[in-house]
Motif scaffolding. Structure first.
Motif, mmCIF file in Angstrom:
data_model
loop_
_atom_site.group_PDB
_atom_site.id
_atom_site.type_symbol
_atom_site.label_atom_id
_atom_site.label_comp_id
_atom_site.label_asym_id
_atom_site.label_seq_id
_atom_site.Cartn_x
_atom_site.Cartn_y
_atom_site.Cartn_z
ATOM 1 N N GLY A 241 0.824 -1.207 0.000
ATOM 2 C CA GLY A 241 0.000 0.000 0.000
ATOM 3 C C GLY A 241 0.856 1.255 0.000
ATOM 4 N N ARG A 242 0.992 1.849 1.147
ATOM 5 C CA ARG A 242 1.838 3.017 1.330
ATOM 6 C C ARG A 242 2.658 2.840 2.600
ATOM 7 N N GLY A 243 3.861 3.433 2.605
ATOM 8 C CA GLY A 243 4.733 3.278 3.751
ATOM 9 C C GLY A 243 4.142 3.801 5.044
ATOM 10 N N ALA A 244 3.315 4.839 4.944
ATOM 11 C CA ALA A 244 2.737 5.452 6.142
ATOM 12 C C ALA A 244 1.735 4.546 6.851
ATOM 13 N N LEU A 245 1.386 3.424 6.251
ATOM 14 C CA LEU A 245 0.488 2.484 6.928
ATOM 15 C C LEU A 245 1.183 1.786 8.086
ATOM 16 N N VAL A 246 2.507 1.787 8.089
ATOM 17 C CA VAL A 246 3.280 0.962 9.014
ATOM 18 C C VAL A 246 4.087 1.832 9.979
ATOM 19 N N ASP A 247 3.991 1.506 11.253
ATOM 20 C CA ASP A 247 4.886 2.064 12.259
ATOM 21 C C ASP A 247 6.174 1.252 12.170
ATOM 22 N N ALA A 264 8.135 -8.267 4.064
ATOM 23 C CA ALA A 264 8.548 -7.820 2.734
ATOM 24 C C ALA A 264 7.848 -6.496 2.463
ATOM 25 N N LEU A 265 8.627 -5.471 2.153
ATOM 26 C CA LEU A 265 8.104 -4.120 1.998
ATOM 27 C C LEU A 265 8.480 -3.567 0.634
ATOM 28 N N ASP A 266 7.487 -3.177 -0.138
ATOM 29 C CA ASP A 266 7.761 -2.482 -1.398
ATOM 30 C C ASP A 266 7.653 -0.972 -1.219
ATOM 31 N N VAL A 267 7.123 -0.541 -0.090
ATOM 32 C CA VAL A 267 6.944 0.878 0.200
ATOM 33 C C VAL A 267 7.434 1.157 1.613
ATOM 34 N N THR A 268 7.948 2.347 1.828
ATOM 35 C CA THR A 268 8.432 2.746 3.144
ATOM 36 C C THR A 268 7.968 4.167 3.448
ATOM 37 N N ALA A 269 8.029 4.540 4.710
ATOM 38 C CA ALA A 269 7.527 5.844 5.119
ATOM 39 C C ALA A 269 8.280 6.976 4.444
ATOM 40 N N THR A 270 9.594 6.823 4.272
ATOM 41 C CA THR A 270 10.421 7.793 3.566
ATOM 42 C C THR A 270 10.976 7.118 2.319
ATOM 43 N N GLU A 271 10.777 7.747 1.177
ATOM 44 C CA GLU A 271 11.281 7.196 -0.078
ATOM 45 C C GLU A 271 12.042 8.279 -0.851
ATOM 46 N N PRO A 272 13.235 7.964 -1.345
ATOM 47 C CA PRO A 272 13.962 6.703 -1.189
ATOM 48 C C PRO A 272 14.280 6.421 0.280
ATOM 49 N N LEU A 273 14.359 5.136 0.611
ATOM 50 C CA LEU A 273 14.678 4.751 1.980
ATOM 51 C C LEU A 273 16.115 5.154 2.305
ATOM 52 N N ILE A 285 13.885 -8.855 6.934
ATOM 53 C CA ILE A 285 13.086 -7.896 6.168
ATOM 54 C C ILE A 285 13.645 -7.827 4.749
ATOM 55 N N ALA A 286 12.753 -7.950 3.785
ATOM 56 C CA ALA A 286 13.106 -7.786 2.372
ATOM 57 C C ALA A 286 12.575 -6.440 1.903
ATOM 58 N N ILE A 287 13.419 -5.677 1.222
ATOM 59 C CA ILE A 287 13.056 -4.345 0.744
ATOM 60 C C ILE A 287 13.144 -4.314 -0.779
ATOM 61 N N THR A 288 12.106 -3.809 -1.431
ATOM 62 C CA THR A 288 12.204 -3.453 -2.847
ATOM 63 C C THR A 288 11.835 -1.975 -2.981
ATOM 64 N N PRO A 289 12.423 -1.268 -3.947
ATOM 65 C CA PRO A 289 12.317 0.196 -4.009
ATOM 66 C C PRO A 289 11.052 0.702 -4.701
ATOM 67 N N HIS A 290 9.895 0.339 -4.161
ATOM 68 C CA HIS A 290 8.601 0.781 -4.696
ATOM 69 C C HIS A 290 8.541 0.526 -6.206
ATOM 70 N N ASP A 291 8.925 -0.679 -6.594
ATOM 71 C CA ASP A 291 8.942 -1.006 -8.019
ATOM 72 C C ASP A 291 8.132 -2.260 -8.349
#
Length: 325
Positions: A241-247, A264-273, A285-291
């Protein structure tokens, strides 16, 4: 009356054959990655275009001139129709374009690629992908216990286009789906649909929980310490969804206590992370860059949405995915 439509040069080239059929009704102006405007068919420079219609897509959104593109739109005296390749408009700039345009239409076809991302991440976790790759790197031969996809219990929070696309794939692979949406009801690809107020039991029972919600005041930080504490120790958490959904601090703290087992997170509160973020270095934790949506098929399907709406627009018919004012 001839209309004028602005779109990215790359999008024009993909659709040039189809757009020729509208050449008598529409002047197609392109903007390239240098910010230069030109006639799409002739390539002649255009100094001060004033489009009635704009197709804003990923070529612009992820391109080097994204700020110039949006400044140009906001400075237009009027804008009759804006077709977005995005599903939502929680971005403040898109909200401003929505306010300016008489008609604003969205697109939901990126959900197909995003659903594949969710299945990829889930299978990699269930089948101990990280552990197998680590062994392969070291040429070690140890059998690893892994888990079935069949029978896995999914909680999909936000059962819209993305959630439904994920559910179709989960059901095809033998998983069980509980969808969460405010309206409740039923769906062919969900074993159950619950409201947000009713999802507590499903969260406690889920093997995989996926967020597909937009960011609103109600959904901000909905995945907090209590949310994660309610999950099973061996559960997986994903956010599309959006990074702001997650604390994010709560996520890391609860994972360090043992649950969820993986995220696994495709979105983070601050982007770029930021490089200093502990999310990068957490072993589970697996991170992908909102792609997750960044595939050729996503571009093509968004183009198809634009072409369908262009035909409707010129015929004076109701547009699909029209955003209310």
């Amino acid at each position: 009356m001839t209309r004028t439509c602005l779109l990215h040069q790359k999008a024009f080239r993909r659709m040039e054959d189809e757009l020729r059929g509208y050449a008598a009704e529409v002047d197609f102006i392109t903007m390239d990655d240098e910010g230069v405007f030109a006639n799409g068919f002739t390539g002649e420079p255009v100094s001060q275009p004033v489009p009635d219609m704009v197709f804003g897509n990923t070529d612009f959104f992820f391109g080097p001139k994204v700020r110039a593109f949006f400044r140009f739109l906001i400075d237009l005296p009027d804008l009759d129709w804006f077709q977005s390749s995005a599903a939502g408009m929680d971005n403040e700039t898109l909200q401003a374009v929505h306010a300016k345009a008489r008609l604003y239409t969205t697109n939901h076809t990126q959900s197909e690629a995003m659903a594949e991302w969710a299945i990829w991440q889930a299978l990699d976790w269930l089948k101990a992908g990280r552990q197998h790759r680590a062994q392969e790197k070291e040429a070690e031969w140890h059998r690893i216990y892994h888990r079935d996809f069949i029978g896995s219990k999914w909680l999909i929070v936000g059962y819209g286009a993305i959630g439904q696309a994920v559910a179709r794939r989960v059901k095809a692979l033998g998983g069980l789906v509980t969808g969460v949406r405010r309206s409740g009801g039923t769906d062919d690809y969900a074993d159950a649909i619950v409201t947000p107020e009713e999802m507590g039991a499903a969260l406690r029972d889920a093997d995989i929980t996926l967020l597909c919600l937009p960011h609103t005041p109600e959904t901000e930080n909905m995945a907090d310490a209590d949310f994660f504490a309610a999950m099973k120790d061996d559960a997986m958490f994903m956010n599309l969804g959006r990074g702001a959904l997650v604390d994010e601090a709560a996520l890391i703290a609860e994972m360090d206590r043992g649950k969820p087992a993986f995220a696994a997170l495709d979105v983070t509160a601050t982007e770029p992370l930021p490089e200093a973020s502990p999310l990068w270095r957490h072993p589970n934790i697996a991170i992908t860059p909102h792609d997750s949506s960044l595939t050729l098929g996503t571009f093509v399907r968004a183009d198809e949405t634009f072409l369908a709406n262009l035909k409707r627009y010129l015929a004076g018919e109701e547009l699909i995915h029209l955003a209310p004012k």
